[in-house]
Design a protein around this motif. Structure first.
Motif, PDB file in Angstrom:
ATOM      1  N   ALA A 133       0.835  -1.208   0.000  1.00  7.73           N
ATOM      2  CA  ALA A 133       0.000   0.000   0.000  1.00  7.73           C
ATOM      3  C   ALA A 133       0.871   1.260   0.000  1.00  7.73           C
ATOM      4  O   ALA A 133       0.595   2.219  -0.726  1.00  7.73           O
ATOM      5  CB  ALA A 133      -0.929  -0.007   1.208  1.00  7.73           C
ATOM      6  N   GLN A 166      -6.477   4.175  -3.343  1.00  4.72           N
ATOM      7  CA  GLN A 166      -5.790   3.069  -2.657  1.00  4.72           C
ATOM      8  C   GLN A 166      -6.674   2.480  -1.560  1.00  4.72           C
ATOM      9  O   GLN A 166      -6.768   1.263  -1.416  1.00  4.72           O
ATOM     10  CB  GLN A 166      -4.465   3.550  -2.048  1.00  4.72           C
ATOM     11  CG  GLN A 166      -3.370   3.773  -3.046  1.00  4.72           C
ATOM     12  CD  GLN A 166      -2.791   2.470  -3.606  1.00  4.72           C
ATOM     13  OE1 GLN A 166      -3.134   1.372  -3.200  1.00  4.72           O
ATOM     14  NE2 GLN A 166      -1.910   2.615  -4.564  1.00  4.72           N
ATOM     15  N   SER A 226      -2.246  -3.342  -4.363  1.00  2.00           N
ATOM     16  CA  SER A 226      -1.979  -1.938  -4.041  1.00  2.00           C
ATOM     17  C   SER A 226      -0.919  -1.340  -4.957  1.00  2.00           C
ATOM     18  O   SER A 226      -1.049  -0.204  -5.414  1.00  2.00           O
ATOM     19  CB  SER A 226      -1.530  -1.803  -2.584  1.00  2.00           C
ATOM     20  OG  SER A 226      -2.570  -2.121  -1.708  1.00  2.00           O
TER      21      SER A 226
END
Length: 113
Positions: free
Chosen positions: A36, A68, A101
């Motif tokens: 992420a 995200q 991600s």
């Protein structure tokens, strides 16, 4: 600064404590959170290179943060088991979340250029 804001927002929205899990050696949590952060950073890097002013840059940064987090929310709802899998240190699952991600970050970054 933006990375710190994203980190705080992202870890707030997840149903587990990534920092605690990572401190305990949970690789799945590290892979998921690391992906992420990398995905968000890819968009931020592209925004730094391709935007003309701070207004555009911050718009892309905010958009990247929302996208995200939305990608995480959709993925975990579709797979319906992320909390259990991350807490059980399923590295394959953590790697999948991280890869998703990063993929979202690459697509966001490419959209800026």
């Amino acid at each position: 600064m933006l990375l710190a804001v994203f980190f705080k927002a992202y870890t707030w929205m997840t149903p587990f404590d990534e920092v605690k899990l990572i401190r305990e050696g949970n690789q799945a949590a590290a892979l998921s959170l690391g992906g992420a952060l990398i995905g968000f950073s890819i968009t931020i890097g592209s925004a730094l290179m391709h935007t003309l002013d701070y207004q555009q840059f911050f718009a892309w940064a905010f958009g990247a943060m929302v996208i995200q987090m939305l990608a995480y929310a959709i993925t975990t709802r579709v797979l319906n088991m992320s909390k259990d899998q991350i807490e059980a240190n399923n590295t394959a699952f953590g790697g999948l979340l991280g890869a998703i991600s990063i993929s979202i970050g690459v697509i966001n970054g490419a959209g800026i250029s």
